[in-house]
Design a protein around this motif. Structure first.
Motif, PDB file in Angstrom:
ATOM      1  N   VAL A  71       0.874  -1.182   0.000  1.00  4.75           N
ATOM      2  CA  VAL A  71       0.000   0.000   0.000  1.00  4.75           C
ATOM      3  C   VAL A  71       0.908   1.228   0.000  1.00  4.75           C
ATOM      4  N   TYR A  72       1.151   1.757  -1.184  1.00  7.19           N
ATOM      5  CA  TYR A  72       2.109   2.847  -1.348  1.00  7.19           C
ATOM      6  C   TYR A  72       1.556   4.155  -0.810  1.00  7.19           C
ATOM      7  N   GLY A  73       0.352   4.508  -1.269  1.00 14.37           N
ATOM      8  CA  GLY A  73      -0.253   5.776  -0.878  1.00 14.37           C
ATOM      9  C   GLY A  73      -1.244   6.161  -1.954  1.00 14.37           C
ATOM     10  N   VAL A  74      -2.028   7.184  -1.677  1.00 15.30           N
ATOM     11  CA  VAL A  74      -3.025   7.596  -2.659  1.00 15.30           C
ATOM     12  C   VAL A  74      -3.217   9.107  -2.603  1.00 15.30           C
ATOM     13  N   GLY A  75      -3.486   9.690  -3.750  1.00 19.17           N
ATOM     14  CA  GLY A  75      -3.808  11.113  -3.765  1.00 19.17           C
ATOM     15  C   GLY A  75      -2.947  11.893  -4.726  1.00 19.17           C
ATOM     16  N   ASN A  76      -2.867  13.174  -4.464  1.00 28.48           N
ATOM     17  CA  ASN A  76      -2.149  14.100  -5.327  1.00 28.48           C
ATOM     18  C   ASN A  76      -0.685  14.181  -4.893  1.00 28.48           C
ATOM     19  N   PRO A  77       0.244  13.777  -5.743  1.00 36.51           N
ATOM     20  CA  PRO A  77       1.658  13.831  -5.362  1.00 36.51           C
ATOM     21  C   PRO A  77       2.169  15.261  -5.134  1.00 36.51           C
ATOM     22  N   ASP A  78       1.351  16.271  -5.506  1.00 32.11           N
ATOM     23  CA  ASP A  78       1.691  17.671  -5.212  1.00 32.11           C
ATOM     24  C   ASP A  78       0.819  18.214  -4.082  1.00 32.11           C
ATOM     25  N   ALA A  79       0.339  17.332  -3.233  1.00 25.30           N
ATOM     26  CA  ALA A  79      -0.628  17.717  -2.202  1.00 25.30           C
ATOM     27  C   ALA A  79      -0.087  18.783  -1.250  1.00 25.30           C
ATOM     28  N   ASP A  80      -0.997  19.580  -0.711  1.00 25.01           N
ATOM     29  CA  ASP A  80      -0.650  20.532   0.349  1.00 25.01           C
ATOM     30  C   ASP A  80      -0.744  19.886   1.722  1.00 25.01           C
ATOM     31  N   ILE A  81      -1.597  18.890   1.840  1.00 30.49           N
ATOM     32  CA  ILE A  81      -1.799  18.197   3.118  1.00 30.49           C
ATOM     33  C   ILE A  81      -1.447  16.727   2.936  1.00 30.49           C
ATOM     34  N   MET A  82      -0.596  16.204   3.821  1.00 30.43           N
ATOM     35  CA  MET A  82      -0.258  14.787   3.760  1.00 30.43           C
ATOM     36  C   MET A  82      -0.707  14.127   5.058  1.00 30.43           C
ATOM     37  N   VAL A  83      -1.588  13.143   4.928  1.00 29.67           N
ATOM     38  CA  VAL A  83      -2.063  12.388   6.087  1.00 29.67           C
ATOM     39  C   VAL A  83      -1.194  11.139   6.221  1.00 29.67           C
ATOM     40  N   ILE A  84      -0.694  10.899   7.424  1.00 29.89           N
ATOM     41  CA  ILE A  84       0.139   9.711   7.629  1.00 29.89           C
ATOM     42  C   ILE A  84      -0.419   8.863   8.772  1.00 29.89           C
ATOM     43  N   GLY A  85      -0.766   7.624   8.432  1.00 34.50           N
ATOM     44  CA  GLY A  85      -1.282   6.669   9.415  1.00 34.50           C
ATOM     45  C   GLY A  85      -0.257   5.591   9.716  1.00 34.50           C
ATOM     46  N   GLU A  86      -0.729   4.517  10.331  1.00 31.26           N
ATOM     47  CA  GLU A  86       0.171   3.481  10.848  1.00 31.26           C
ATOM     48  C   GLU A  86       0.585   2.450   9.796  1.00 31.26           C
ATOM     49  N   ALA A  87      -0.376   1.690   9.337  1.00 32.73           N
ATOM     50  CA  ALA A  87      -0.080   0.565   8.443  1.00 32.73           C
ATOM     51  C   ALA A  87      -1.377   0.101   7.802  1.00 32.73           C
ATOM     52  N   PRO A  88      -1.287  -0.605   6.687  1.00 27.85           N
ATOM     53  CA  PRO A  88      -2.510  -1.130   6.074  1.00 27.85           C
ATOM     54  C   PRO A  88      -3.212  -2.104   7.005  1.00 27.85           C
ATOM     55  N   GLY A  89      -4.537  -2.077   6.978  1.00 25.97           N
ATOM     56  CA  GLY A  89      -5.333  -3.098   7.640  1.00 25.97           C
ATOM     57  C   GLY A  89      -5.793  -4.106   6.602  1.00 25.97           C
ATOM     58  N   GLN A  90      -6.789  -4.889   6.955  1.00 23.64           N
ATOM     59  CA  GLN A  90      -7.232  -5.957   6.058  1.00 23.64           C
ATOM     60  C   GLN A  90      -7.733  -5.423   4.709  1.00 23.64           C
ATOM     61  N   GLN A  91      -8.631  -4.435   4.752  1.00 24.83           N
ATOM     62  CA  GLN A  91      -9.187  -3.902   3.502  1.00 24.83           C
ATOM     63  C   GLN A  91      -8.113  -3.238   2.645  1.00 24.83           C
ATOM     64  N   GLU A  92      -7.208  -2.535   3.328  1.00 23.64           N
ATOM     65  CA  GLU A  92      -6.144  -1.827   2.608  1.00 23.64           C
ATOM     66  C   GLU A  92      -5.216  -2.830   1.924  1.00 23.64           C
ATOM     67  N   ASP A  93      -4.910  -3.915   2.621  1.00 26.78           N
ATOM     68  CA  ASP A  93      -4.060  -4.973   2.053  1.00 26.78           C
ATOM     69  C   ASP A  93      -4.739  -5.595   0.827  1.00 26.78           C
ATOM     70  N   LEU A  94      -6.045  -5.774   0.918  1.00 28.96           N
ATOM     71  CA  LEU A  94      -6.772  -6.386  -0.203  1.00 28.96           C
ATOM     72  C   LEU A  94      -6.879  -5.445  -1.395  1.00 28.96           C
ATOM     73  N   GLN A  95      -7.064  -4.151  -1.120  1.00 29.33           N
ATOM     74  CA  GLN A  95      -7.311  -3.201  -2.215  1.00 29.33           C
ATOM     75  C   GLN A  95      -6.065  -2.432  -2.654  1.00 29.33           C
ATOM     76  N   GLY A  96      -5.017  -2.468  -1.843  1.00 28.64           N
ATOM     77  CA  GLY A  96      -3.789  -1.760  -2.212  1.00 28.64           C
ATOM     78  C   GLY A  96      -3.877  -0.259  -2.072  1.00 28.64           C
ATOM     79  N   GLU A  97      -4.862   0.199  -1.276  1.00 28.52           N
ATOM     80  CA  GLU A  97      -5.027   1.647  -1.068  1.00 28.52           C
ATOM     81  C   GLU A  97      -5.204   1.928   0.424  1.00 28.52           C
ATOM     82  N   PRO A  98      -4.587   3.028   0.919  1.00 25.49           N
ATOM     83  CA  PRO A  98      -4.698   3.301   2.350  1.00 25.49           C
ATOM     84  C   PRO A  98      -6.080   3.816   2.750  1.00 25.49           C
ATOM     85  N   PHE A  99      -6.474   3.529   3.973  1.00 25.21           N
ATOM     86  CA  PHE A  99      -7.696   4.075   4.562  1.00 25.21           C
ATOM     87  C   PHE A  99      -8.917   3.886   3.673  1.00 25.21           C
TER      88      PHE A  99
END
Ligand code: URA
Length: 197
Positions: free
Chosen positions: A37-65
């Motif tokens: 799960v690399y990350g998702v969103g705008n690579p030129d973002a003004d706001i970067m949200v950082i969490g802990e680690a992928p959970g089950q859904q994130e692992d299955l879908q390859g997208e955070p949160f």
């Protein structure tokens, strides 16, 4: 060898970094993952949200949160007029799911941190919103309780950091939503100030 690897990662462009994460075997978590799960969103973002680690859904879908906590995160962003993918980038400290969502181990954090460092350096957000004790203490290199860190502006690699409750925690502790609102207002004000200067 570890220093050479960190140095190499610190010089990658976005595409190379993404590719490197996708094929990473630097720690044991690679054995149990479905997807990185690399990350998702705008690579030129003004706001970067950082969490802990992928959970089950994130692992299955390859997208955070993308699970229940992710929906609340989207609503928290909406409350300050922001939306996943627009002016926001979302990533985690760890790119692979720990088994049964156990806490990340120090060696896993050590192996994975160069990726996050490089992501932050390339996105260059105006502000980081670190959610949850694990991400907060890892980014800020402290054992201080989150209660002592809230309401202040910290820094990670020169980028202002505002700390907040993890949305998964808020789902279980609804009364703390009022405090979460204060964290979001601070986030918004730090972001606006950085944009004005
Ligand atoms: N919790 C996190 O910290 N990150 C995710 O991506 C999902 C849940």
């Amino acid at each position: 060898a570890e220093d050479a690897r960190s140095l190499e990662i610190s010089q990658m462009d976005w595409a190379a970094l993404q590719q490197s994460v996708a094929g990473c075997t630097a720690c044991g978590l690679c054995q149990g993952r479905t997807n990185t799960v690399y990350g998702v969103g705008n690579p030129d973002a003004d706001i970067m949200v950082i969490g802990e680690a992928p959970g089950q859904q994130e692992d299955l879908q390859g997208e955070p949160f993308v699970g229940a906590a992710g929906q609340l995160l989207d609503n928290m962003l909406k409350a300050i007029g922001e939306k996943r993918g627009e002016r926001v980038y979302i990533a985690n400290v760890l790119k692979c799911r720990p088994p049964n969502n156990r806490n990340p181990q120090p060696d896993e954090v050590a192996q994975c941190s160069p990726y996050l460092r490089r992501q932050v350096a390339l996105v260059k957000p105006r502000v980081i919103f670190a959610v949850g004790r694990f991400a907060i203490q890892t980014l800020l290199q402290t054992d201080a309780p989150v209660s002592a860190l809230r309401g202040k502006v910290h820094h990670y690699q020169g980028v202002p950091v505002v700390v907040g409750y993890h949305p998964a925690y808020l789902l279980r502790n609804l009364p703390d939503k009022a405090k979460a609102w204060r964290d979001l207002l601070l986030l918004k004000s730090v972001e606006s100030d950085a944009g004005a200067s």
